[in-house]
Design a protein around this motif. Structure first.
Motif, PDB file in Angstrom:
ATOM      1  N   HIS A 114       6.927  53.854  72.205  1.00  0.00           N
ATOM      2  CA  HIS A 114       7.627  53.188  71.110  1.00  0.00           C
ATOM      3  C   HIS A 114       7.341  53.896  69.777  1.00  0.00           C
ATOM      4  CE1 HIS A 114       7.345  50.095  74.275  1.00  0.00           C
ATOM      5  NE2 HIS A 114       8.508  49.686  73.814  1.00  0.00           N
ATOM      6  N   GLY A 115       7.524  55.191  69.783  1.00  0.00           N
ATOM      7  CA  GLY A 115       7.442  55.961  68.547  1.00  0.00           C
ATOM      8  C   GLY A 115       6.067  56.027  67.922  1.00  0.00           C
ATOM      9  N   GLY A 116       5.014  55.962  68.728  1.00  0.00           N
ATOM     10  CA  GLY A 116       3.660  56.066  68.199  1.00  0.00           C
ATOM     11  C   GLY A 116       3.193  54.808  67.498  1.00  0.00           C
ATOM     12  N   LYS A 117       3.738  53.653  67.877  1.00  0.00           N
ATOM     13  CA  LYS A 117       3.344  52.384  67.263  1.00  0.00           C
ATOM     14  C   LYS A 117       1.901  52.050  67.619  1.00  0.00           C
ATOM     15  CE  LYS A 117       4.587  47.478  67.139  1.00  0.00           C
ATOM     16  NZ  LYS A 117       5.487  46.431  67.699  1.00  0.00           N
ATOM     17  N   ILE A 118       1.133  51.570  66.643  1.00  0.00           N
ATOM     18  CA  ILE A 118      -0.269  51.214  66.871  1.00  0.00           C
ATOM     19  C   ILE A 118      -0.338  50.052  67.855  1.00  0.00           C
ATOM     20  CG2 ILE A 118      -2.349  50.285  65.792  1.00  0.00           C
ATOM     21  CD1 ILE A 118      -1.585  51.810  63.264  1.00  0.00           C
ATOM     22  N   VAL A 119      -1.160  50.198  68.880  1.00  0.00           N
ATOM     23  CA  VAL A 119      -1.265  49.190  69.929  1.00  0.00           C
ATOM     24  C   VAL A 119      -1.874  47.902  69.406  1.00  0.00           C
ATOM     25  CG1 VAL A 119      -2.344  48.658  72.154  1.00  0.00           C
ATOM     26  CG2 VAL A 119      -1.375  50.930  71.754  1.00  0.00           C
ATOM     27  N   ASP A 120      -2.920  48.025  68.580  1.00  0.00           N
ATOM     28  CA  ASP A 120      -3.624  46.855  68.062  1.00  0.00           C
ATOM     29  C   ASP A 120      -3.901  47.085  66.580  1.00  0.00           C
ATOM     30  OD1 ASP A 120      -5.660  44.897  67.371  1.00  0.00           O
ATOM     31  OD2 ASP A 120      -5.991  44.621  69.515  1.00  0.00           O
ATOM     32  N   SER A 121      -3.478  46.155  65.736  1.00  0.00           N
ATOM     33  CA  SER A 121      -3.631  46.330  64.289  1.00  0.00           C
ATOM     34  C   SER A 121      -5.094  46.361  63.857  1.00  0.00           C
ATOM     35  CB  SER A 121      -2.905  45.196  63.550  1.00  0.00           C
ATOM     36  OG  SER A 121      -3.431  43.922  63.923  1.00  0.00           O
ATOM     37  N   ARG A 122      -6.014  45.903  64.722  1.00  0.00           N
ATOM     38  CA  ARG A 122      -7.439  45.958  64.381  1.00  0.00           C
ATOM     39  C   ARG A 122      -7.958  47.387  64.395  1.00  0.00           C
ATOM     40  NH1 ARG A 122      -9.929  42.287  68.934  1.00  0.00           N
ATOM     41  NH2 ARG A 122      -8.361  43.510  70.072  1.00  0.00           N
ATOM     42  N   PHE A 123      -7.291  48.265  65.147  1.00  0.00           N
ATOM     43  CA  PHE A 123      -7.798  49.620  65.341  1.00  0.00           C
ATOM     44  C   PHE A 123      -6.734  50.629  64.923  1.00  0.00           C
ATOM     45  CE2 PHE A 123      -9.422  46.928  68.907  1.00  0.00           C
ATOM     46  CZ  PHE A 123     -10.672  46.694  68.372  1.00  0.00           C
ATOM     47  N   LYS A 124      -6.590  50.768  63.609  1.00  0.00           N
ATOM     48  CA  LYS A 124      -5.606  51.712  63.090  1.00  0.00           C
ATOM     49  C   LYS A 124      -6.139  53.146  63.113  1.00  0.00           C
ATOM     50  CE  LYS A 124      -3.410  48.274  60.099  1.00  0.00           C
ATOM     51  NZ  LYS A 124      -3.022  47.901  58.711  1.00  0.00           N
ATOM     52  N   LYS A 157      -9.487  55.830  64.787  1.00  0.00           N
ATOM     53  CA  LYS A 157     -10.557  55.961  65.787  1.00  0.00           C
ATOM     54  C   LYS A 157     -11.879  55.446  65.227  1.00  0.00           C
ATOM     55  CE  LYS A 157     -10.155  60.345  66.858  1.00  0.00           C
ATOM     56  NZ  LYS A 157     -10.454  61.629  67.542  1.00  0.00           N
ATOM     57  N   ARG A 158     -12.098  55.630  63.946  1.00  0.00           N
ATOM     58  CA  ARG A 158     -13.341  55.170  63.323  1.00  0.00           C
ATOM     59  C   ARG A 158     -13.500  53.661  63.491  1.00  0.00           C
ATOM     60  NH1 ARG A 158     -17.871  57.346  62.336  1.00  0.00           N
ATOM     61  NH2 ARG A 158     -16.765  59.144  61.505  1.00  0.00           N
ATOM     62  N   ALA A 159     -12.418  52.919  63.285  1.00  0.00           N
ATOM     63  CA  ALA A 159     -12.483  51.459  63.444  1.00  0.00           C
ATOM     64  C   ALA A 159     -12.803  51.092  64.883  1.00  0.00           C
ATOM     65  CB  ALA A 159     -11.159  50.830  63.019  1.00  0.00           C
ATOM     66  N   LEU A 160     -12.206  51.817  65.838  1.00  0.00           N
ATOM     67  CA  LEU A 160     -12.496  51.545  67.249  1.00  0.00           C
ATOM     68  C   LEU A 160     -13.933  51.909  67.589  1.00  0.00           C
ATOM     69  CD1 LEU A 160     -11.649  50.748  70.093  1.00  0.00           C
ATOM     70  CD2 LEU A 160     -10.780  53.079  70.419  1.00  0.00           C
ATOM     71  N   PHE A 161     -14.405  53.067  67.107  1.00  0.00           N
ATOM     72  CA  PHE A 161     -15.786  53.486  67.384  1.00  0.00           C
ATOM     73  C   PHE A 161     -16.784  52.436  66.884  1.00  0.00           C
ATOM     74  CE2 PHE A 161     -14.850  58.349  67.460  1.00  0.00           C
ATOM     75  CZ  PHE A 161     -14.192  58.176  68.657  1.00  0.00           C
ATOM     76  N   ASN A 162     -16.550  51.902  65.695  1.00  0.00           N
ATOM     77  CA  ASN A 162     -17.468  50.908  65.138  1.00  0.00           C
ATOM     78  C   ASN A 162     -17.468  49.632  65.976  1.00  0.00           C
ATOM     79  OD1 ASN A 162     -18.243  52.606  63.056  1.00  0.00           O
ATOM     80  ND2 ASN A 162     -16.816  51.735  61.572  1.00  0.00           N
ATOM     81  N   ALA A 163     -16.276  49.225  66.446  1.00  0.00           N
ATOM     82  CA  ALA A 163     -16.201  48.019  67.277  1.00  0.00           C
ATOM     83  C   ALA A 163     -16.898  48.245  68.616  1.00  0.00           C
ATOM     84  CB  ALA A 163     -14.735  47.635  67.494  1.00  0.00           C
ATOM     85  N   ILE A 164     -16.733  49.428  69.193  1.00  0.00           N
ATOM     86  CA  ILE A 164     -17.411  49.751  70.448  1.00  0.00           C
ATOM     87  C   ILE A 164     -18.924  49.763  70.239  1.00  0.00           C
ATOM     88  CG2 ILE A 164     -17.805  51.576  72.154  1.00  0.00           C
ATOM     89  CD1 ILE A 164     -14.870  52.351  71.834  1.00  0.00           C
TER      90      ILE A 164
END
Length: 256
Positions: A147-157, A159-166
């Protein structure tokens, strides 16, 4: 390709052969990204406590279509060493030192991404080149390529945000010997299903490495190429100190 593959500061004592690739698929509540893959859900609590991964959840990469391979190539790669408290940023850590943990494992990272309801794959056979004894790589989808590179989850815009959550999840679920045993949720090799007792491994001086590694690590499997790392250095017999060379006494003879 991860940039770490080309790290000029790479320091590993061995590079064991990689086994035939095997991918274990995590589940999520979204519609299937790859239609050909089995999508029977596994309760997360049961998965984490004592139920090993079913063989129906093991996917052979050779069965992927070209479209699925292309979609999978858009997933972000995450290695356990990104969260290792004993590493510097130059040595592979990607989060701040106050978020890093001891003995991070790919299985726990996969569990974290699953708890966030992100599409995720756990590749047991892949390893970071500087973390050869701790196999496992996680691939997670942050942007929907369909879908055109749409962000899957708005919480993780990012990689840094995802890394911190992990990292926060890893801190709340610290690695123990149970993390690599029957309660880990990873299907154990047949030879380990009966009498496998998880053990910590000693560190090798000069190298950053986990003391708790997955059952499919070359250390746990006693790979011949890992044996030499732990062989004691040969003892050098003690040599007696060499006495300094004595000067010859000069005697002068006088004829009468």
């Amino acid at each position: 390709m991860d940039i770490a593959q080309f790290d000029p500061s790479l320091r590993t004592p061995i590079a064991p052969p990689i086994p035939e690739p095997t991918i274990i698929r995590s589940q999520d509540s979204e519609p299937p990204l790859f239609p050909n893959m089995p999508m029977a859900p596994i309760p997360q609590q049961q998965q984490q406590e004592d139920a090993p991964v079913s063989h129906k959840d093991i996917v052979d990469p050779k069965s992927f279509t070209e479209e699925e391979r292309e979609q999978l190539s858009k997933f972000q790669m995450i290695y356990p060493c990104y969260f290792d408290i004993n590493r510097s940023h130059k040595e592979g850590r990607r989060v701040s030192i106050d978020r890093a943990v001891e003995n991070p494992l790919a299985k726990t990272i996969s569990d974290a991404c699953r708890s966030f309801n992100l599409p995720v794959f756990l590749e047991l056979d892949k390893s970071h080149p500087q973390d050869f004894g701790n196999p496992g790589r996680v691939k997670v989808l942050l942007k929907d390529v369909l879908h055109g590179g749409k962000i899957v989850d708005s919480r993780f815009k990012t990689k840094r945000a995802l890394f911190n959550a992990i990292a926060d999840y890893l801190s709340e679920h610290p690695t123990s010997l149970d993390s690599i045993g029957k309660k880990s949720g990873i299907a154990l090799p047949q030879e380990f299903q009966q009498n496998f007792t998880p053990e910590e491994i000693p560190k090798v001086k000069g190298f950053k490495m986990n003391t708790i590694v997955p059952v499919h690590s070359n250390f746990t499997l006693k790979h011949p190429m890992t044996k030499g790392i732990y062989d004691p250095e040969p003892e050098i017999p003690e040599q007696k100190p060499i006495a300094p060379k004595q000067m010859k006494k000069k005697v002068m003879k006088i004829r009468g």
